[in-house]
Design a protein around this motif. Sequence first.
Motif, PDB file in Angstrom:
ATOM      1  N   CYS A 158       0.852  -1.191   0.000  1.00 21.27           N
ATOM      2  CA  CYS A 158       0.000   0.000   0.000  1.00 21.27           C
ATOM      3  C   CYS A 158       0.888   1.241   0.000  1.00 21.27           C
ATOM      4  O   CYS A 158       1.779   1.357   0.849  1.00 21.27           O
ATOM      5  N   PRO A 159       0.680   2.154  -0.928  1.00 25.09           N
ATOM      6  CA  PRO A 159       1.493   3.373  -0.918  1.00 25.09           C
ATOM      7  C   PRO A 159       1.189   4.204   0.336  1.00 25.09           C
ATOM      8  O   PRO A 159       0.084   4.125   0.891  1.00 25.09           O
ATOM      9  N   PRO A 160       2.144   5.002   0.768  1.00 25.62           N
ATOM     10  CA  PRO A 160       1.947   5.770   2.005  1.00 25.62           C
ATOM     11  C   PRO A 160       0.815   6.795   1.927  1.00 25.62           C
ATOM     12  O   PRO A 160       0.277   7.183   2.956  1.00 25.62           O
ATOM     13  N   TRP A 161       0.440   7.211   0.756  1.00 33.00           N
ATOM     14  CA  TRP A 161      -0.623   8.214   0.604  1.00 33.00           C
ATOM     15  C   TRP A 161      -2.018   7.590   0.504  1.00 33.00           C
ATOM     16  O   TRP A 161      -3.013   8.307   0.404  1.00 33.00           O
ATOM     17  N   ALA A 162      -2.111   6.257   0.534  1.00 33.10           N
ATOM     18  CA  ALA A 162      -3.396   5.553   0.527  1.00 33.10           C
ATOM     19  C   ALA A 162      -3.620   4.917   1.897  1.00 33.10           C
ATOM     20  O   ALA A 162      -2.700   4.841   2.711  1.00 33.10           O
ATOM     21  N   THR A 163      -4.824   4.449   2.135  1.00 31.56           N
ATOM     22  CA  THR A 163      -5.176   3.839   3.419  1.00 31.56           C
ATOM     23  C   THR A 163      -5.632   2.410   3.209  1.00 31.56           C
ATOM     24  O   THR A 163      -6.569   2.159   2.451  1.00 31.56           O
ATOM     25  N   CYS A 164      -4.972   1.474   3.880  1.00 34.85           N
ATOM     26  CA  CYS A 164      -5.378   0.072   3.841  1.00 34.85           C
ATOM     27  C   CYS A 164      -6.520  -0.141   4.826  1.00 34.85           C
ATOM     28  O   CYS A 164      -6.503   0.412   5.924  1.00 34.85           O
TER      29      CYS A 164
END
Length: 99
Positions: free
Chosen positions: A73-79
Motif C-alpha cells: 500500500c502506498p503511504p498516501w493511501a489507506t489500507c
Amino acid sequence: MSTLHVLSHSPFSDTRLGSCLRILSTKDALLLCGDAVYALQPQSSILKGLEEQSDTLTLFVLEEDLLARSIECPPWATCVDYPGFVELSIRYDKVNSWL
C-alpha cells in the motif's frame, strides 16, 4: 453528497478506473479491491497517474487483496480490512460498485 466508489476489476483489462477517476468529486473516495489493487503495482503508469492525483484523491485499498497479490500500500493511501470496508460503506452517503 459523498460517494464511495468500489472497483474490483484490473485496470489493465478495461477503462473503469479511468472513468471513475474522471467523475470523482472532492467529497468522494475510491476503494480498490480484488484485481483493482493491481493499479498499485510498482513502476506502472497507472500507479504514477494515481500518485499525481494523491493530493486530491481519497484512496482506500482492501488489505487482504494487497496481501494476496504481494503488493504494498502506498503511504498516501489507506489500507482497510473487511470491517473497515463496512465502516466506509456507512460513512459515505452512497456506494457505487463499478461492476
